[in-house]
Write a protein that holds these residues in place. Structure first.
Motif, PDB file in Angstrom:
ATOM      1  N   UNK C  47       0.829  -1.210   0.000  1.00 31.87           N
ATOM      2  CA  UNK C  47       0.000   0.000   0.000  1.00 31.87           C
ATOM      3  C   UNK C  47       0.862   1.258   0.000  1.00 31.87           C
ATOM      4  N   UNK C  50       2.072   1.985  -3.479  1.00 28.33           N
ATOM      5  CA  UNK C  50       1.050   2.559  -4.338  1.00 28.33           C
ATOM      6  C   UNK C  50       0.524   3.898  -3.819  1.00 28.33           C
ATOM      7  N   UNK C  52      -1.099   4.547  -1.161  1.00 26.48           N
ATOM      8  CA  UNK C  52      -2.332   4.528  -0.387  1.00 26.48           C
ATOM      9  C   UNK C  52      -2.050   4.845   1.074  1.00 26.48           C
ATOM     10  N   UNK C  75      -2.021  10.726  -8.053  1.00 30.53           N
ATOM     11  CA  UNK C  75      -2.833   9.933  -8.984  1.00 30.53           C
ATOM     12  C   UNK C  75      -2.108   9.728 -10.317  1.00 30.53           C
ATOM     13  N   UNK C  78       0.289   6.796  -9.620  1.00 28.49           N
ATOM     14  CA  UNK C  78      -0.405   5.505  -9.505  1.00 28.49           C
ATOM     15  C   UNK C  78      -0.671   4.876 -10.860  1.00 28.49           C
ATOM     16  N   UNK C  79      -0.691   5.703 -11.901  1.00 31.40           N
ATOM     17  CA  UNK C  79      -0.912   5.134 -13.224  1.00 31.40           C
ATOM     18  C   UNK C  79       0.232   4.219 -13.635  1.00 31.40           C
ATOM     19  N   UNK C  83      -2.357  -2.277  -9.159  1.00 29.03           N
ATOM     20  CA  UNK C  83      -2.520  -3.041  -7.924  1.00 29.03           C
ATOM     21  C   UNK C  83      -3.825  -3.826  -7.960  1.00 29.03           C
ATOM     22  N   UNK C  85      -6.348  -6.147  -5.347  1.00 34.85           N
ATOM     23  CA  UNK C  85      -6.570  -6.385  -3.919  1.00 34.85           C
ATOM     24  C   UNK C  85      -7.093  -7.791  -3.665  1.00 34.85           C
ATOM     25  N   UNK C  87      -9.986  -8.447  -1.871  1.00 30.59           N
ATOM     26  CA  UNK C  87     -11.423  -8.486  -2.143  1.00 30.59           C
ATOM     27  C   UNK C  87     -11.631  -8.067  -3.579  1.00 30.59           C
ATOM     28  N   UNK C  89     -12.530  -6.076  -6.215  1.00 31.74           N
ATOM     29  CA  UNK C  89     -12.816  -4.654  -6.068  1.00 31.74           C
ATOM     30  C   UNK C  89     -13.332  -4.034  -7.346  1.00 31.74           C
ATOM     31  N   UNK C  90     -14.007  -4.803  -8.194  1.00 24.34           N
ATOM     32  CA  UNK C  90     -14.580  -4.208  -9.400  1.00 24.34           C
ATOM     33  C   UNK C  90     -15.674  -3.219  -8.998  1.00 24.34           C
ATOM     34  N   UNK C 103     -10.082   3.856 -16.087  1.00 21.86           N
ATOM     35  CA  UNK C 103      -8.764   4.433 -15.833  1.00 21.86           C
ATOM     36  C   UNK C 103      -8.085   4.971 -17.089  1.00 21.86           C
ATOM     37  N   UNK C 151      -7.924  -4.950 -15.628  1.00 26.17           N
ATOM     38  CA  UNK C 151      -8.157  -3.522 -15.422  1.00 26.17           C
ATOM     39  C   UNK C 151      -6.854  -2.813 -15.065  1.00 26.17           C
ATOM     40  N   UNK C 155      -3.732  -0.115 -17.828  1.00 26.14           N
ATOM     41  CA  UNK C 155      -3.103   1.173 -17.560  1.00 26.14           C
ATOM     42  C   UNK C 155      -1.653   1.158 -18.042  1.00 26.14           C
TER      43      UNK C 155
END
Lengths: 220, 234, 248
Positions: C47, C50, C52, C75, C78-79, C83, C85, C87, C89-90, C103, C151, C155
């Motif tokens: 994290x 990235x 976070x 931001x 981050x491109x 990452x 996760x 869970x 996370x869609x 994105x 996803x 990027x």
């Protein structure tokens, strides 16, 4: 039951219902704006504004609309602030509705999980873009049942407006009871009028709630 | 900002509370309101619990009847219900209710519906596997209810019913419409009585009534949110 | 020069020190697997990389640029870092294709046609060529996780971070996700993986970093780590995954 009498007074009720609806509509629109604004302030915990908003919400949620109206209509003129009864009703309804809407919108925003926001950030979205493309669309659909419930609540609350001499449904009914002693007729018409006003809202709200429960886009 | 005249007017207005027994009278008026609210709340908690349990019964007709009652109580503004009880009952059935009695009747009927729905929601929120696990360790139905369902239901119910209490206290302000001598009525009497000596006193009277309601309701709201927070942490 | 360089990273939540002076580097095309008991700080480490989490001390350098504790243009950074996760996370309100396009189109302002083509290619490669109009709720956990990987890939990140991506999956779905990651590794993607799948770690890793209590305990070849870890703590950790005594 005096049906001749009922026929005669029905137009009065229709006119009064129209007035009730007009006030409610304007009040709900303002409540929506105030509620959304406050919800965003509290969601982002904007310094200074957030505690002020919190204070307003406590004040609004813990006082009856009736007392708010009394204050606006009978007390403020002493400070040189003279409001028409229509203005009082709009301000009162907005003061009350704003906090209810805030609560609905904020809790809807908060249902969008942290990991959703983080995955938005992870694909390089800016804070504003995360709000616009990730959080808001999900929050809007969550907030619809609560929003409908608020609309219904606010329309019901308009029933106290007769206290500041607004010729709404209650006012007409009170008048007919006082002038002609047609208590039964006046009360039946009153109840039916509110039913006609509120039943559609109640039905929509029930429908929205079921839809949300069963047809959610659901993340897992 | 407020002009100096306005400030003077306000300070003068508040002097009305130091004349005679004005403040005490207002507090007594508030007590009338609270009394009506308290009786209605207690009755609503009792009948609402029964009503909520009734709503979970698996009989179609009972369910439908409960639903109709709930919807009716929800759709009608409380003020309309109050008028129906106060004016309507007298006319239709020849039952003459005092304003106080009509208020308690209406608020109890409404509170029962709302409380019932909370109880139903809380009962149904206990997941089915809780019943299963209770049965799996050999408990009787009664024991399952007593040791598993009831504690979880109560936990959920306490903060929710606190919020209902706040709503009911706020709603009690309506009793002024049916001629009950409560805090607003007494406030109006004070304003009327001091019209010549303190003509601007309405600002003080209504402000004080506003904050009286606020503090009474706020206490319950505060308790609800404290309990909720504590439950979340636990 | 290393693509990603972490030097003397320190991170704490209140008084709880989660990362104590962590340093390592990852070369381009390298696959590094981070192992360690729960709460050892491995997820926090990802994290931080990235952005976070902010860090208290130390630096994270990507491609020669310091990326830790940047606030304004995080931001944009981050491109370059993908990452995935644990869970799934869609975004539930968008179909698969819109999830993938968000994105590249909104953050990178790329041409839609181009990204759609790229997305379709990737979806085909992860075995989901016909799912681009499905909504997340219509997919299984394994499918969702594969879409989440696509996803991130669309990027065109320089490095991919995987945070226990199979931990919430049903056992029979784990493999399909791991296969996708394995293919990525073979394509030369730079990857940093946190996982509890020991066989997978051994198979995919160029290097194992074993962490405990917020520090790196050992950093070795996978063969070495799994057959003969240098540290006591590493040995103890690996024993959790095997049974030495069998019931008769």
């Amino acid at each position: 039951m005096d049906f001749e009498f009922i026929k005669q007074v029905i137009p009065l009720y229709i006119e009064a219902a129209g007035l009730t609806l007009r006030i409610a509509l304007v009040g709900i629109l303002f409540s929506f704006a105030v509620g959304l604004f406050c919800a965003l302030i509290r969601y982002y915990k904007v310094p200074l504004l957030s505690p002020i908003t919190g204070f307003y919400i406590e004040l609004s949620r813990n006082t009856p609309l009736l007392i708010q109206l009394f204050f606006l209509y009978f007390a403020l003129p002493n400070l040189g602030i003279k409001l028409s009864s229509f203005q009082c009703c709009i301000i009162g309804l907005t003061f009350l509705g704003g906090s209810y809407m805030e609560e609905t919108f904020r809790s809807a925003l908060e249902t969008v999980s942290k990991v959703q926001i983080e995955s938005g950030q992870c694909i390089g979205l800016s804070g504003l873009q995360v709000m616009r493309y990730v959080v808001l669309p999900q929050a809007v659909s969550v907030s619809i049942p609560g929003f409908c419930a608020n609309v219904m609540f606010l329309i019901k609350e308009t029933s106290v407006f007769s206290i500041v001499a607004v010729a709404d449904l209650m006012y007409v009914a009170k008048d007919l009871i006082g002038l002609y002693y047609k208590t039964d007729e006046a009360l039946w018409l009153l109840a039916i009028s509110y039913f006609i006003l509120l039943l559609p809202v109640s039905a929509i709200s029930g429908y929205a709630e079921r839809r949300l429960r069963y047809a959610q886009f659901g993340s897992n | 900002m407020l002009s100096s005249e306005a400030i003077e007017a306000i300070s003068k207005a508040f002097s009305v509370f130091f004349m005679g027994k004005n403040f005490i009278r207002l507090v007594m008026g508030l007590l009338v309101t609270i009394q009506i609210a308290a009786i209605s709340v207690l009755l609503s908690l009792f009948f609402g619990t029964l009503f909520g349990m009734l709503m979970t019964v698996k009989n179609r007709y009972i369910k439908a009847l409960c639903k109709i009652y709930l919807e009716f109580m929800r759709i009608m503004p409380q003020l309309v219900l109050l008028f129906m009880a106060y004016y309507g009952l007298t006319r239709t059935f020849g039952i003459s209710l005092s304003g106080e009695a009509a208020s308690v009747l209406v608020f109890t009927m409404w509170g029962t519906a709302e409380m019932g729905d909370l109880v139903r929601g809380a009962l149904q929120s206990v997941p089915a596997h809780q019943y299963d696990s209770g049965m799996a360790i050999g408990l009787t139905d009664k024991q399952i209810f007593r040791y598993i369902i009831l504690p979880q239901t109560l936990r959920r119910l306490v903060p929710l019913s606190m919020n209902l209490v706040t709503r009911m206290i706020k709603t009690t302000s309506l009793v002024v419409f049916v001629g009950v001598i409560e805090v607003v009525k007494i406030g109006q009497q004070i304003i009327e009585g001091n019209r010549l000596t303190v003509p601007t006193c309405s600002i003080a009277v209504y402000a004080v009534i506003f904050f009286m309601y606020f503090f009474v309701c706020w206490i319950f709201s505060l308790m609800a949110s404290i309990i909720e927070k504590r439950q979340k942490e636990a | 020069m290393a693509l990603l360089e972490i030097s003397h990273l320190k991170k704490s939540f209140d008084k709880n020190e989660v990362l104590k002076d962590v340093s390592f580097s990852v070369n381009k095309g390298e696959v590094v697997v981070i192992l360690g008991p729960s709460g050892c700080g491995k997820s926090t480490l990802l994290r931080c990389i990235n952005g976070l989490e902010t860090v208290q001390d130390g630096k994270i350098i990507l491609d020669g640029e310091v990326i830790s504790n940047r606030t304004k243009d995080m931001h944009l950074i981050r491109q370059k870092v993908g990452m995935v996760f644990q869970s799934y996370d869609l975004f539930p309100h968008m179909n698969v294709l819109d999830n993938i396009l968000l994105g590249p189109m909104k953050a990178q302002h790329r041409d839609k046609q181009e990204v759609v083509r790229e997305a379709e290619e990737w979806l085909a490669r992860v075995g989901l060529p016909d799912k681009k109009l499905s909504y997340p709720r219509q997919l299984s956990g394994g499918q969702k996780q594969r879409v989440a990987i696509v996803r991130a890939l669309c990027m065109n990140p320089e490095v991919m971070l995987f945070d226990e991506v199979t931990a919430a999956l049903d056992p029979e779905m784990v493999r399909e996700v791991l296969d996708v990651m394995m293919n990525l590794a073979n394509d030369g993607m730079t990857m940093l993986i946190v996982t509890h799948q020991m066989d997978f770690a051994r198979a995919i890793a160029d290097r194992i970093i074993f962490m405990d209590e917020g520090s790196i305990v050992e950093e070795t070849e996978p063969g070495q780590f799994f057959s003969n870890p240098k540290s006591e703590r590493g040995k103890k950790f690996l024993e959790n995954f095997t049974f030495r005594v069998y019931r008769k």
